[in-house]
Design an enzyme around this catalytic site. Structure first.
Site, PDB file in Angstrom:
ATOM      1  N   ASP A  72      50.246  -9.390  65.292  1.00 33.34           N
ATOM      2  CA  ASP A  72      50.281 -10.850  65.430  1.00 33.34           C
ATOM      3  C   ASP A  72      50.539 -11.446  64.050  1.00 33.34           C
ATOM      4  O   ASP A  72      49.619 -11.587  63.252  1.00 33.34           O
ATOM      5  CB  ASP A  72      48.935 -11.382  65.938  1.00 33.34           C
ATOM      6  CG  ASP A  72      48.653 -11.012  67.372  1.00 33.34           C
ATOM      7  OD1 ASP A  72      49.141 -11.724  68.264  1.00 33.34           O
ATOM      8  OD2 ASP A  72      47.932 -10.022  67.603  1.00 33.34           O
ATOM      9  N   ARG A  80      48.106 -11.091  60.057  1.00 27.15           N
ATOM     10  CA  ARG A  80      47.433  -9.801  59.915  1.00 27.15           C
ATOM     11  C   ARG A  80      47.779  -9.142  58.580  1.00 27.15           C
ATOM     12  O   ARG A  80      46.907  -8.615  57.902  1.00 27.15           O
ATOM     13  CB  ARG A  80      47.824  -8.859  61.069  1.00 27.15           C
ATOM     14  CG  ARG A  80      47.607  -9.419  62.463  1.00 27.15           C
ATOM     15  CD  ARG A  80      46.199  -9.884  62.728  1.00 27.15           C
ATOM     16  NE  ARG A  80      45.990 -10.284  64.118  1.00 27.15           N
ATOM     17  CZ  ARG A  80      45.303 -11.324  64.515  1.00 27.15           C
ATOM     18  NH1 ARG A  80      44.747 -12.132  63.611  1.00 27.15           N
ATOM     19  NH2 ARG A  80      45.141 -11.595  65.792  1.00 27.15           N
ATOM     20  N   ARG A 142      48.592 -23.782  66.264  1.00 25.32           N
ATOM     21  CA  ARG A 142      49.457 -22.619  66.506  1.00 25.32           C
ATOM     22  C   ARG A 142      50.693 -23.006  67.312  1.00 25.32           C
ATOM     23  O   ARG A 142      51.644 -22.225  67.396  1.00 25.32           O
ATOM     24  CB  ARG A 142      48.677 -21.525  67.228  1.00 25.32           C
ATOM     25  CG  ARG A 142      47.501 -20.981  66.422  1.00 25.32           C
ATOM     26  CD  ARG A 142      46.608 -20.095  67.275  1.00 25.32           C
ATOM     27  NE  ARG A 142      47.289 -18.911  67.728  1.00 25.32           N
ATOM     28  CZ  ARG A 142      46.920 -18.188  68.781  1.00 25.32           C
ATOM     29  NH1 ARG A 142      45.887 -18.589  69.531  1.00 25.32           N
ATOM     30  NH2 ARG A 142      47.591 -17.109  69.126  1.00 25.32           N
ATOM     31  N   LYS A 172      54.940 -16.299  73.489  1.00 25.83           N
ATOM     32  CA  LYS A 172      53.646 -16.287  74.191  1.00 25.83           C
ATOM     33  C   LYS A 172      53.105 -17.721  74.282  1.00 25.83           C
ATOM     34  O   LYS A 172      53.557 -18.594  73.536  1.00 25.83           O
ATOM     35  CB  LYS A 172      52.654 -15.371  73.469  1.00 25.83           C
ATOM     36  CG  LYS A 172      52.311 -15.805  72.020  1.00 25.83           C
ATOM     37  CD  LYS A 172      51.432 -14.778  71.339  1.00 25.83           C
ATOM     38  CE  LYS A 172      51.017 -15.267  69.947  1.00 25.83           C
ATOM     39  NZ  LYS A 172      50.288 -14.229  69.198  1.00 25.83           N
ATOM     40  N   HIS A 173      52.200 -18.009  75.238  1.00 25.68           N
ATOM     41  CA  HIS A 173      51.532 -17.176  76.221  1.00 25.68           C
ATOM     42  C   HIS A 173      51.983 -17.670  77.595  1.00 25.68           C
ATOM     43  O   HIS A 173      51.487 -18.704  78.051  1.00 25.68           O
ATOM     44  CB  HIS A 173      50.031 -17.306  76.114  1.00 25.68           C
ATOM     45  CG  HIS A 173      49.493 -17.084  74.733  1.00 25.68           C
ATOM     46  ND1 HIS A 173      49.526 -18.062  73.732  1.00 25.68           N
ATOM     47  CD2 HIS A 173      48.912 -15.998  74.161  1.00 25.68           C
ATOM     48  CE1 HIS A 173      48.980 -17.584  72.627  1.00 25.68           C
ATOM     49  NE2 HIS A 173      48.590 -16.332  72.842  1.00 25.68           N
ATOM     50  N   HIS A 185      39.869 -15.968  75.200  1.00 25.00           N
ATOM     51  CA  HIS A 185      39.083 -14.866  74.647  1.00 25.00           C
ATOM     52  C   HIS A 185      37.708 -14.805  75.297  1.00 25.00           C
ATOM     53  O   HIS A 185      37.081 -13.740  75.333  1.00 25.00           O
ATOM     54  CB  HIS A 185      38.926 -15.027  73.135  1.00 25.00           C
ATOM     55  CG  HIS A 185      40.198 -14.835  72.373  1.00 25.00           C
ATOM     56  ND1 HIS A 185      41.070 -15.863  72.143  1.00 25.00           N
ATOM     57  CD2 HIS A 185      40.738 -13.734  71.801  1.00 25.00           C
ATOM     58  CE1 HIS A 185      42.103 -15.411  71.451  1.00 25.00           C
ATOM     59  NE2 HIS A 185      41.928 -14.129  71.233  1.00 25.00           N
ATOM     60  N   ASP A 257      48.486 -10.085  77.268  1.00 29.93           N
ATOM     61  CA  ASP A 257      47.541 -10.357  76.202  1.00 29.93           C
ATOM     62  C   ASP A 257      46.458  -9.280  76.304  1.00 29.93           C
ATOM     63  O   ASP A 257      46.383  -8.531  77.290  1.00 29.93           O
ATOM     64  CB  ASP A 257      46.958 -11.764  76.360  1.00 29.93           C
ATOM     65  CG  ASP A 257      46.605 -12.401  75.018  1.00 29.93           C
ATOM     66  OD1 ASP A 257      46.444 -11.666  74.033  1.00 29.93           O
ATOM     67  OD2 ASP A 257      46.471 -13.643  74.969  1.00 29.93           O
TER      68      ASP A 257
END
Length: 494
Positions: A72, A80, A142, A172-173, A185, A257
């Site tokens: 990601d 990351r 985002r 995404k998503h 999440h 995901d």
């Protein structure tokens, strides 16, 4: 596991994309790769720097040269490879505010070059969600913004830039996480929108991504009753196959995901989620968190094989899914010459350029914009979503300290929720907040501090709210680039 051919077990391994712990690949992962594991996903916990990242990926490719290595790397708050420093490039919200497709292509191409240098196949980006709900707890900055046309053109530009560097993009998503108030999440979000609204607002950016040749799409763990009242998108054939494949014409790799996320983990065991997602039309199963011994991956493989034996999952569907994973790996291999020829890049200058263009400043009457002395920086740091690494900071204090040595900083968290002594009123005060407009405790602390120090500079790194303080700066995102832009403007008035 029931008796099965090695070919069937290998097909089941090909469609899995697990994460792992540690900065060296564990033995179970190397064995799985030798048995045909088709992918793996890297997180900040696996990476310590460019050289180590490249060595890690090289070791993975020794076992399976065609492994799809994913990460990601959205830019902005979700990074990351640059988690320890902050992303060199602004995220989507800043790009949407600037709304210059050529600059967006330059930014995403730089991100592609970063990934290509480590031989990473696939970037789980861009976020193509239209952030239609300002209370959204997981998308927010985002997203490129709340306007479908803007998000569509920015998504297409981002895909074009990244893939121009020879790295596969993943929109995404799907079918759109922007109009939710729940973080997937933790629990299953519901998108309460009519079919007409979904077609006008949420689907156009994904159609734009498909038209731009995006190599992968990630589905969101979302219940969208207008499309399927019974199943979340991850498990819905109506959404994954009927809408994305048949209506939008997407032919690339469709990845879930992470299946350990609360939105679906509460519904079924991991193996059952994997099987149902494959039946619905997914090609790759992302499992970001796995057991230390790799038992999670073996259980997923066995569940898929058993479902084929039981007739619940057609072997042809599994073979189709595996073929799409291998096709993405083949696309990456075919672009090796592009990556080699494109290895130069612009560095991080373009990041600062765009961050400055995305910044907005409101200056109260009688107050100048410049800092000439080291300030006290108070970072009001709410918990960010779980998509963001937990150690992510705004970086404003560090950026100011580089230009004004002697700058000091402290952090206020939800646990403390109170200011330290603001100290000498002669010392400049910079208050850094994130999404204050949707966090009452942050708003209250800001109001308290500004009453004590009307001369305070307020820096908002999330979605802009009502201006407060003597100087109110909105960065429209968290990144090293955005922090540098704030520091430069405040110290030089540029």
């Amino acid at each position: 596991m029931p008796h099965s051919s090695p070919d069937l077990a290998r097909l089941a391994m090909t469609v899995l994309q697990p994460g792992f712990d540690g900065t060296v690949p564990p033995g179970w992962l190397l064995r799985a790769l030798s048995e045909g594991l088709g992918g793996t996903v890297l997180f900040a916990r696996n990476l310590t720097g460019p050289a180590q990242t490249a060595e890690l990926v090289a070791r993975l490719r020794e076992e399976n040269p065609a492994v799809v290595v994913a990460a990601d790397e959205e830019g902005g708050s979700v990074t990351r490879l640059q988690a320890s420093t902050g992303s060199f490039w602004p995220g989507n919200r800043a790009l949407g505010v600037v709304d210059d497709v050529e600059r967006t292509k330059r930014i995403s191409r730089e991100i592609g070059r970063l990934l290509a240098a480590a031989d990473i196949t696939l970037d789980y980006a861009p976020v193509a969600d239209v952030n239609a709900n300002p209370a959204n707890p997981v998308i927010g900055i985002r997203s490129f913004g709340p306007d479908p046309e803007l998000v569509s053109r920015q998504t297409a530009a981002w895909v074009t830039g990244l893939q121009g560097a020879g790295v596969a993009a993943c929109a995404k998503h799907f079918p759109g996480h922007g109009d939710t108030v729940t973080d997937s999440h933790h629990a299953l979000p519901t998108v309460h929108a009519s079919l007409d609204l979904l077609r006008e607002r949420d689907l156009p950016p994904f159609r734009a991504a498909v038209n731009a040749g995006v190599q992968a799409v990630m589905c969101g763990h979302l219940l969208v009753p207008a499309l399927d009242p019974d199943n979340p998108a991850t498990l819905s054939r109506k959404i994954m196959t009927g809408l994305l494949r048949e209506e939008l014409g997407f032919e690339g790799m469709l990845v879930t995901d992470a299946i350990e996320m609360g939105a679906v983990a509460a519904l079924h065991p991991p193996g059952e989620i994997a099987v149902r997602a494959l039946v619905a039309g997914a090609d790759a199963i992302c499992a970001g968190i796995t057991s230390p011994d790799g038992e999670t991956v073996r259980e997923l493989r066995d569940a898929i094989v058993e479902a084929v034996h039981d007739g619940r999952l057609a072997e042809d569907r599994l073979a189709e899914a595996a073929a799409r994973v291998l096709a993405l790996a083949g696309w990456y291999g075919a672009n090796a010459a592009t990556r080699k020829a494109d290895s130069g890049g612009e560095g991080d200058d373009v990041g600062l350029e765009v961050a400055l263009a995305a910044m907005r400043v409101v200056v109260a009457d009688g107050h100048g914009p410049c800092l000439s002395r080291p300030p006290l920086v108070v970072d009001i740091a709410p918990r960010l979503s779980r998509a963001v690494d937990p150690d992510t900071l705004t970086g404003v204090a560090g950026a100011l300290a580089e230009l004004l040595p002697g700058t000091t900083a402290c952090t206020v968290t939800p646990e403390t929720a109170e200011f330290p002594d603001l100290g000498d009123h002669e010392r400049p005060l910079v208050l850094v907040a994130h999404d204050a407009q949707r966090r009452p405790w942050v708003r209250d602390l800001l109001a308290q501090a500004v009453r004590l120090r009307p001369d305070a500079i307020v820096v908002e790194t999330g979605l802009p709210g009502e201006p407060t303080g003597a100087v109110y700066v909105t960065t429209n995102g968290i990144s090293r680039a955005s922090a540098r832009a704030v520091a430069q403007w405040l110290t030089k008035g540029q």
